[in-house]
Structures are given as structure tokens and as C-alpha cells.
Scaffold this motif. Structure first.
Motif, PDB file in Angstrom:
ATOM      1  N   LYS A   6      11.683 -20.506  -8.848  1.00 27.40           N
ATOM      2  CA  LYS A   6      10.651 -19.799  -9.609  1.00 27.40           C
ATOM      3  C   LYS A   6       9.634 -19.101  -8.712  1.00 27.40           C
ATOM      4  CE  LYS A   6      10.847 -23.345 -12.898  1.00 27.40           C
ATOM      5  NZ  LYS A   6      10.126 -24.349 -13.626  1.00 27.40           N
ATOM      6  N   TRP A   7       9.298 -19.721  -7.576  1.00 25.11           N
ATOM      7  CA  TRP A   7       8.306 -19.098  -6.690  1.00 25.11           C
ATOM      8  C   TRP A   7       8.817 -17.760  -6.178  1.00 25.11           C
ATOM      9  CZ3 TRP A   7       9.753 -17.692  -1.902  1.00 25.11           C
ATOM     10  CH2 TRP A   7      10.822 -18.353  -1.311  1.00 25.11           C
ATOM     11  N   TYR A   8      10.126 -17.629  -5.994  1.00 27.86           N
ATOM     12  CA  TYR A   8      10.710 -16.379  -5.507  1.00 27.86           C
ATOM     13  C   TYR A   8      10.453 -15.262  -6.516  1.00 27.86           C
ATOM     14  CZ  TYR A   8      14.261 -13.128  -3.813  1.00 27.86           C
ATOM     15  OH  TYR A   8      14.922 -12.017  -3.343  1.00 27.86           O
ATOM     16  N   LEU A   9      10.716 -15.564  -7.781  1.00 30.52           N
ATOM     17  CA  LEU A   9      10.506 -14.562  -8.830  1.00 30.52           C
ATOM     18  C   LEU A   9       9.034 -14.193  -8.929  1.00 30.52           C
ATOM     19  CD1 LEU A   9      12.800 -16.040 -11.612  1.00 30.52           C
ATOM     20  CD2 LEU A   9      13.327 -14.207 -10.008  1.00 30.52           C
ATOM     21  N   HIS A  10       8.180 -15.184  -8.817  1.00 29.99           N
ATOM     22  CA  HIS A  10       6.741 -14.943  -8.901  1.00 29.99           C
ATOM     23  C   HIS A  10       6.265 -14.074  -7.741  1.00 29.99           C
ATOM     24  CE1 HIS A  10       2.479 -15.925  -8.192  1.00 29.99           C
ATOM     25  NE2 HIS A  10       2.418 -15.889  -9.519  1.00 29.99           N
ATOM     26  N   ASP A  11       6.714 -14.384  -6.537  1.00 28.33           N
ATOM     27  CA  ASP A  11       6.261 -13.652  -5.349  1.00 28.33           C
ATOM     28  C   ASP A  11       6.904 -12.275  -5.220  1.00 28.33           C
ATOM     29  OD1 ASP A  11       4.757 -15.853  -4.816  1.00 28.33           O
ATOM     30  OD2 ASP A  11       5.871 -16.483  -3.037  1.00 28.33           O
ATOM     31  N   LEU A  12       8.060 -12.094  -5.805  1.00 27.85           N
ATOM     32  CA  LEU A  12       8.753 -10.808  -5.716  1.00 27.85           C
ATOM     33  C   LEU A  12       8.064  -9.733  -6.558  1.00 27.85           C
ATOM     34  CD1 LEU A  12      11.179  -9.163  -4.730  1.00 27.85           C
ATOM     35  CD2 LEU A  12      12.441 -10.018  -6.707  1.00 27.85           C
ATOM     36  N   ARG A  13       7.476 -10.128  -7.669  1.00 28.46           N
ATOM     37  CA  ARG A  13       6.873  -9.160  -8.591  1.00 28.46           C
ATOM     38  C   ARG A  13       5.806  -8.284  -7.937  1.00 28.46           C
ATOM     39  NH1 ARG A  13       5.358 -11.866 -13.659  1.00 28.46           N
ATOM     40  NH2 ARG A  13       7.536 -11.519 -14.148  1.00 28.46           N
ATOM     41  N   PRO A  14       4.779  -8.834  -7.262  1.00 28.80           N
ATOM     42  CA  PRO A  14       3.759  -7.950  -6.674  1.00 28.80           C
ATOM     43  C   PRO A  14       4.298  -7.097  -5.528  1.00 28.80           C
ATOM     44  CG  PRO A  14       3.278 -10.240  -6.151  1.00 28.80           C
ATOM     45  CD  PRO A  14       4.410 -10.243  -7.125  1.00 28.80           C
ATOM     46  N   ILE A  15       5.298  -7.600  -4.832  1.00 25.24           N
ATOM     47  CA  ILE A  15       5.898  -6.799  -3.756  1.00 25.24           C
ATOM     48  C   ILE A  15       6.596  -5.585  -4.353  1.00 25.24           C
ATOM     49  CG2 ILE A  15       7.656  -6.777  -1.939  1.00 25.24           C
ATOM     50  CD1 ILE A  15       6.980  -9.807  -1.562  1.00 25.24           C
ATOM     51  N   ALA A  16       7.395  -5.813  -5.394  1.00 20.49           N
ATOM     52  CA  ALA A  16       8.106  -4.706  -6.042  1.00 20.49           C
ATOM     53  C   ALA A  16       7.117  -3.722  -6.667  1.00 20.49           C
ATOM     54  CB  ALA A  16       9.064  -5.244  -7.098  1.00 20.49           C
ATOM     55  N   MET A  17       6.045  -4.236  -7.276  1.00 21.84           N
ATOM     56  CA  MET A  17       5.046  -3.356  -7.881  1.00 21.84           C
ATOM     57  C   MET A  17       4.380  -2.482  -6.821  1.00 21.84           C
ATOM     58  SD  MET A  17       3.374  -5.896 -10.766  1.00 21.84           S
ATOM     59  CE  MET A  17       1.794  -5.164 -10.584  1.00 21.84           C
ATOM     60  N   SER A  18       4.072  -3.060  -5.681  1.00 21.16           N
ATOM     61  CA  SER A  18       3.452  -2.293  -4.596  1.00 21.16           C
ATOM     62  C   SER A  18       4.373  -1.193  -4.101  1.00 21.16           C
ATOM     63  CB  SER A  18       3.079  -3.215  -3.440  1.00 21.16           C
ATOM     64  OG  SER A  18       2.091  -4.114  -3.828  1.00 21.16           O
ATOM     65  N   LEU A  19       5.632  -1.531  -3.934  1.00 23.87           N
ATOM     66  CA  LEU A  19       6.589  -0.531  -3.464  1.00 23.87           C
ATOM     67  C   LEU A  19       6.787   0.579  -4.498  1.00 23.87           C
ATOM     68  CD1 LEU A  19       9.199  -2.892  -1.808  1.00 23.87           C
ATOM     69  CD2 LEU A  19       7.639  -1.327  -0.632  1.00 23.87           C
ATOM     70  N   LEU A  20       6.842   0.211  -5.768  1.00 19.59           N
ATOM     71  CA  LEU A  20       7.017   1.207  -6.825  1.00 19.59           C
ATOM     72  C   LEU A  20       5.801   2.123  -6.954  1.00 19.59           C
ATOM     73  CD1 LEU A  20       8.735  -0.948  -9.561  1.00 19.59           C
ATOM     74  CD2 LEU A  20       9.695   1.089  -8.478  1.00 19.59           C
ATOM     75  N   ALA A  25       7.578   6.543  -1.736  1.00 16.09           N
ATOM     76  CA  ALA A  25       8.805   5.747  -1.847  1.00 16.09           C
ATOM     77  C   ALA A  25       9.773   6.456  -2.786  1.00 16.09           C
ATOM     78  CB  ALA A  25       8.492   4.354  -2.354  1.00 16.09           C
ATOM     79  N   LYS A  26      10.604   7.295  -2.225  1.00 17.22           N
ATOM     80  CA  LYS A  26      11.553   8.054  -3.044  1.00 17.22           C
ATOM     81  C   LYS A  26      12.982   7.560  -2.879  1.00 17.22           C
ATOM     82  CE  LYS A  26       8.676  12.006  -3.408  1.00 17.22           C
ATOM     83  NZ  LYS A  26       7.913  12.865  -2.639  1.00 17.22           N
TER      84      LYS A  26
END
Length: 56
Positions: A6-20, A25-26
Motif C-alpha cells: 500500500k505504501w508504494y501506491l500511496h507514494d507513487l501518486r504524488p510523483i506521477a502527479m508532479s511528472l504529469l 514532459a511530453k
């Protein structure tokens, strides 16, 4: 992603949001958006299971 803790899913969200949110980032943006959507779907499934609700 279902095998991830679960921590992986939680921590992945803000990273993906930042990249998006990066206007430069094209490359691989579609894959990144899919990763973000999948992450949200799996995180929601985990939350439902913890709350004792049925999955839809």
C-alpha cells in the motif's frame, strides 16, 4: 501493481502527479497518465477492502 504494498501506491501518486504537471514532459505522457489512473484504481480497491465495502 496489485502485488505492490500500500505504501508504494500511496507514494507513487504524488510523483506521477508532479511528472504529469510538468509542461516539458511530453515523452511517455500517455503511459504516465495510464500509470496514474491504474494507481488510483488499485488504491481505491484497497481502500474499499479496508472499509469492508464491496468492490464494484
Amino acid at each position: 501493481m496489485a502485488e505492490k504494498p500500500k505504501w508504494y501506491l500511496h507514494d507513487l501518486r504524488p510523483i506521477a502527479m508532479s511528472l504529469l504537471s510538468n509542461p516539458n514532459a511530453k515523452s511517455n505522457i500517455k503511459e504516465l497518465a495510464k500509470l496514474y489512473e491504474d494507481n488510483n484504481a488499485y488504491a481505491h480497491k484497497y481502500a474499499l477492502k479496508e472499509d469492508g465495502e464491496q468492490e464494484t
